[in-house]
Write an enzyme that holds these catalytic residues in place. Structure first.
Site, mmCIF file in Angstrom:
data_model
loop_
_atom_site.group_PDB
_atom_site.id
_atom_site.type_symbol
_atom_site.label_atom_id
_atom_site.label_comp_id
_atom_site.label_asym_id
_atom_site.label_seq_id
_atom_site.Cartn_x
_atom_site.Cartn_y
_atom_site.Cartn_z
ATOM 1 N N ARG A 17 -7.641 13.080 -9.886
ATOM 2 C CA ARG A 17 -8.103 13.369 -8.512
ATOM 3 C C ARG A 17 -9.285 12.519 -8.074
ATOM 4 N NH1 ARG A 17 -6.910 18.671 -10.218
ATOM 5 N NH2 ARG A 17 -4.922 19.322 -9.338
ATOM 6 N N LYS A 68 -10.252 -0.611 0.903
ATOM 7 C CA LYS A 68 -8.789 -0.518 1.098
ATOM 8 C C LYS A 68 -8.151 -0.787 -0.257
ATOM 9 C CE LYS A 68 -7.350 -3.279 4.437
ATOM 10 N NZ LYS A 68 -6.595 -3.863 5.564
ATOM 11 N N GLU A 86 -10.119 -17.877 4.618
ATOM 12 C CA GLU A 86 -10.694 -16.597 5.077
ATOM 13 C C GLU A 86 -12.123 -16.801 5.575
ATOM 14 O OE1 GLU A 86 -9.011 -13.811 5.409
ATOM 15 O OE2 GLU A 86 -7.217 -14.412 4.303
ATOM 16 N N LYS A 130 -18.067 -8.732 7.109
ATOM 17 C CA LYS A 130 -17.066 -7.749 6.683
ATOM 18 C C LYS A 130 -17.688 -6.353 6.639
ATOM 19 C CE LYS A 130 -13.269 -6.058 4.693
ATOM 20 N NZ LYS A 130 -12.193 -6.276 3.781
ATOM 21 N N GLU A 180 -9.737 1.384 9.668
ATOM 22 C CA GLU A 180 -8.902 0.430 10.398
ATOM 23 C C GLU A 180 -8.206 1.039 11.612
ATOM 24 O OE1 GLU A 180 -7.296 -2.700 7.932
ATOM 25 O OE2 GLU A 180 -5.501 -2.697 9.144
ATOM 26 N N ARG A 198 -11.437 -3.365 12.935
ATOM 27 C CA ARG A 198 -11.064 -4.020 11.680
ATOM 28 C C ARG A 198 -9.836 -4.917 11.846
ATOM 29 N NH1 ARG A 198 -11.936 -0.753 5.932
ATOM 30 N NH2 ARG A 198 -11.295 -2.446 4.605
ATOM 31 N N ASN A 224 -7.508 -9.677 11.193
ATOM 32 C CA ASN A 224 -6.156 -10.231 11.061
ATOM 33 C C ASN A 224 -5.986 -11.548 11.805
ATOM 34 O OD1 ASN A 224 -5.207 -8.241 9.437
ATOM 35 N ND2 ASN A 224 -4.533 -6.944 11.136
ATOM 36 N N HIS A 229 -3.437 -14.130 10.820
ATOM 37 C CA HIS A 229 -2.561 -13.546 9.798
ATOM 38 C C HIS A 229 -1.166 -13.202 10.325
ATOM 39 C CE1 HIS A 229 -6.238 -13.511 7.571
ATOM 40 N NE2 HIS A 229 -5.689 -12.945 6.513
ATOM 41 N N HIS A 282 1.491 -14.814 8.073
ATOM 42 C CA HIS A 282 2.391 -14.060 7.182
ATOM 43 C C HIS A 282 3.842 -14.463 7.415
ATOM 44 C CE1 HIS A 282 -0.661 -10.582 6.560
ATOM 45 N NE2 HIS A 282 -0.782 -11.511 5.626
ATOM 46 N N HIS A 286 -1.097 -18.253 0.804
ATOM 47 C CA HIS A 286 -1.680 -17.370 1.816
ATOM 48 C C HIS A 286 -2.691 -18.145 2.680
ATOM 49 C CE1 HIS A 286 -3.179 -13.746 3.655
ATOM 50 N NE2 HIS A 286 -4.403 -14.048 3.287
HETATM 51 N N1 LIG Z 1 -8.170 -4.581 0.021
HETATM 52 C C1 LIG Z 1 -8.352 -5.497 0.939
HETATM 53 O O1 LIG Z 1 -9.083 -5.296 1.908
HETATM 54 C C2 LIG Z 1 -7.687 -6.823 0.763
HETATM 55 C C3 LIG Z 1 -8.065 -7.906 1.565
HETATM 56 C C4 LIG Z 1 -7.469 -9.139 1.339
HETATM 57 C C5 LIG Z 1 -6.522 -9.284 0.334
HETATM 58 N N2 LIG Z 1 -6.176 -8.215 -0.421
HETATM 59 C C6 LIG Z 1 -5.208 -8.348 -1.509
HETATM 60 O O2 LIG Z 1 -5.752 -9.264 -2.440
HETATM 61 C C7 LIG Z 1 -4.685 -9.900 -3.146
HETATM 62 C C8 LIG Z 1 -4.977 -11.379 -3.197
HETATM 63 O O3 LIG Z 1 -6.184 -11.563 -3.867
HETATM 64 P P1 LIG Z 1 -6.525 -12.907 -4.626
HETATM 65 O O4 LIG Z 1 -6.231 -14.036 -3.730
HETATM 66 O O5 LIG Z 1 -7.883 -12.741 -5.182
HETATM 67 O O6 LIG Z 1 -5.383 -12.961 -5.746
HETATM 68 P P2 LIG Z 1 -5.329 -12.614 -7.323
HETATM 69 O O7 LIG Z 1 -6.095 -11.426 -7.642
HETATM 70 O O8 LIG Z 1 -3.897 -12.636 -7.678
HETATM 71 O O9 LIG Z 1 -6.034 -13.870 -7.973
HETATM 72 C C9 LIG Z 1 -5.436 -15.133 -7.871
HETATM 73 C C10 LIG Z 1 -5.262 -15.805 -9.222
HETATM 74 O O10 LIG Z 1 -6.523 -16.316 -9.649
HETATM 75 C C11 LIG Z 1 -6.802 -15.893 -10.982
HETATM 76 N N3 LIG Z 1 -8.262 -15.749 -11.048
HETATM 77 C C12 LIG Z 1 -9.026 -14.814 -10.456
HETATM 78 N N4 LIG Z 1 -10.314 -15.084 -10.643
HETATM 79 C C13 LIG Z 1 -10.381 -16.195 -11.404
HETATM 80 C C14 LIG Z 1 -11.452 -16.967 -11.908
HETATM 81 N N5 LIG Z 1 -12.721 -16.674 -11.632
HETATM 82 N N6 LIG Z 1 -11.161 -18.048 -12.667
HETATM 83 C C15 LIG Z 1 -9.862 -18.384 -12.910
HETATM 84 N N7 LIG Z 1 -8.813 -17.711 -12.429
HETATM 85 C C16 LIG Z 1 -9.073 -16.627 -11.674
HETATM 86 C C17 LIG Z 1 -6.041 -14.602 -11.144
HETATM 87 O O11 LIG Z 1 -5.764 -14.369 -12.502
HETATM 88 C C18 LIG Z 1 -4.778 -14.903 -10.342
HETATM 89 O O12 LIG Z 1 -3.867 -15.611 -11.139
HETATM 90 C C19 LIG Z 1 -3.413 -9.552 -2.416
HETATM 91 O O13 LIG Z 1 -2.709 -8.597 -3.154
HETATM 92 C C20 LIG Z 1 -3.892 -8.948 -1.099
HETATM 93 O O14 LIG Z 1 -3.007 -7.976 -0.610
HETATM 94 C C21 LIG Z 1 -6.745 -7.011 -0.235
#
Ligand SMILES: NC(=O)c1ccc[n+]([C@@H]2O[C@H](COP(=O)([O-])OP(=O)(O)OC[C@H]3O[C@@H](n4cnc5c(N)ncnc54)[C@H](O)[C@@H]3O)[C@@H](O)[C@H]2O)c1
Length: 363
Positions: free
Chosen positions: A124, A146, A188, A230, A240, A244, A248, A251, A255, A267
């Site tokens: 929980r 999120k 971003e 942010k 959101e 918020r 986008n 995006h 997308h 992305h």
């Molecule tokens: N919650 C939110 O508000 C929010 C906002 C934007 C994106 N997201 C989510 O985030 C995800 C994308 O995040 P991301 O781009 O960080 O992808 P990710 O977490 O998949 O990381 C990308 C790659 O980089 C590698 N990596 C990470 N840090 C590293 C480092 N310091 N050195 C070497 N390799 C490293 C990881 O192992 C992975 O292979 C998506 O699932 C998206 O939906 C969420």
């Protein structure tokens, strides 16, 4: 180390600090051991981040006398699903994790989203800390609470709002980030400059080479600025409901292009193309002047991000992907457009012909 507080409505969530700096792990450990006491900590990471940083981080926890376990899963978006959640939850139970346990999300957005999701439902709800290691995670996904996992029919369809207890963004992690992942974050950051802050936009365009070389002094200023933007948006619109959505920007079409490319377009590349398209639509509809449009196109190219949609991508496919999203959202494509740099707004009724023309012109 810089620090800023995310001030949230006390009735729904508690406030927390984002701390940003370069090589801050030692100070991070002192803060965790003093301010975020738990019977047990569980570091959750993916195998790529784990292979570089897990040992160092585990040792750092142990050095300050904290009881720490570690769980790893396979890196990548394809792990962000219910099977990995069940696997991690099984391991948490085996370890003996209970309501006195604190989860530590060490990694990019995939780790952060999934650990946040588990923290929000395990027994929980238990607390968690975000230690973001990608640029996207440092400026975006680790802030705002999120959490989500993907379902076979779509991304982020199962999730919660659950704020972390703290965020520690150490720029040192960015030194090992693959170029493609760094560029995703760069898109971003440019987005923040366009939607919120003319000063950030200028800082970025004047220092783009240093940013691309991952100069920690310049990156510190930029990451701090982005986190501030942010956090201000999250403070006003935690769940959101409105503001918020401005995040986008770029995006919607981004997308659609990513999906049509079958994800051969990253992305960041999709968002870059989406931002140019949104700016061109804004200009065509006489909201944005041509000089500002040119500045936006220039900064995206300066960053090494693409400005053209590949010739072989069918405009009809991109449009039908947009319509698919439209069906999900009350038959309206919500585009974020611009009146000028720093002045975005949501527009719900753009003529398909304008979008179609812009896609064609961008090939
Ligand atoms: N919650 C939110 O508000 C929010 C906002 C934007 C994106 N997201 C989510 O985030 C995800 C994308 O995040 P991301 O781009 O960080 O992808 P990710 O977490 O998949 O990381 C990308 C790659 O980089 C590698 N990596 C990470 N840090 C590293 C480092 N310091 N050195 C070497 N390799 C490293 C990881 O192992 C992975 O292979 C998506 O699932 C998206 O939906 C969420």
């Amino acid at each position: 180390m810089r620090s800023m507080k995310v001030n949230l409505d006390k009735k729904s969530s508690s406030s927390y600090e984002i701390r940003i700096g370069y090589k801050i792990v030692d100070r991070m450990m002192l803060i965790i051991s003093k301010n975020f006491k738990a019977n047990r900590y569980v570091l959750i990471t993916d195998n790529s981040v784990g292979s570089i940083y897990a040992k160092q981080m585990m040792d750092s926890f142990k050095d300050v006398g904290l009881n720490i376990n570690r769980i790893e899963f396979s890196a990548g978006e394809s792990s962000k699903n219910i099977n990995t959640v069940m696997d991690i939850v099984g391991k948490l139970l085996e370890i003996g994790a209970d309501r006195g346990t604190m989860l530590i999300a060490l990694g990019g957005g995939v780790v952060g989203d999934m650990v946040g999701f588990i923290a929000s439902i395990y027994m929980r709800g238990i607390p968690y800390i975000q230690i973001p290691t990608t640029l996207i995670a440092q400026v975006d996904s680790s802030i705002g609470g999120k959490t989500a996992i993907d379902l076979p029919v779509g991304k982020n369809l199962l999730g919660t709002f659950c704020q972390p207890c703290a965020v520690f963004a150490d720029l040192m992690f960015l030194e090992t980030l693959p170029q493609k992942e760094f560029n995703n974050g760069l898109a971003e950051i440019i987005k923040y400059g366009i939607i919120d802050d003319e000063k950030l936009f200028r800082l970025l365009s004047e220092n783009m080479d240093a940013v691309k070389n991952r100069d920690s002094v310049v990156l510190l200023k930029i990451v701090e600025n982005c986190c501030r933007i942010k956090k201000s948006i999250v403070e006003i619109d935690e769940k959101e409901q409105g503001l918020r959505r401005l995040l986008n920007f770029g995006h919607t079409l981004g997308h659609a292009i990513e999906a049509v490319s079958k994800y051969t377009i990253s992305h960041g590349e999709g968002v870059a193309l989406g931002m140019i398209a949104a700016a061109r639509i804004s200009e065509k509809m006489r909201y944005l002047d041509l000089t500002q449009l040119k500045r936006i196109e220039e900064i995206i190219l300066q960053a090494g991000l693409p400005g053209k949609i590949p010739q072989n991508f069918s405009t009809a496919d991109i449009m039908s992907r947009l319509v698919m999203d439209k069906k999900k959202k009350d038959d309206i494509v919500n585009f974020v457009l611009l009146k000028k740099i720093g002045m975005p707004f949501v527009h719900g009724g753009i003529d398909d012909k304008i979008i179609n023309d812009v896609i064609e012109e961008m090939k």
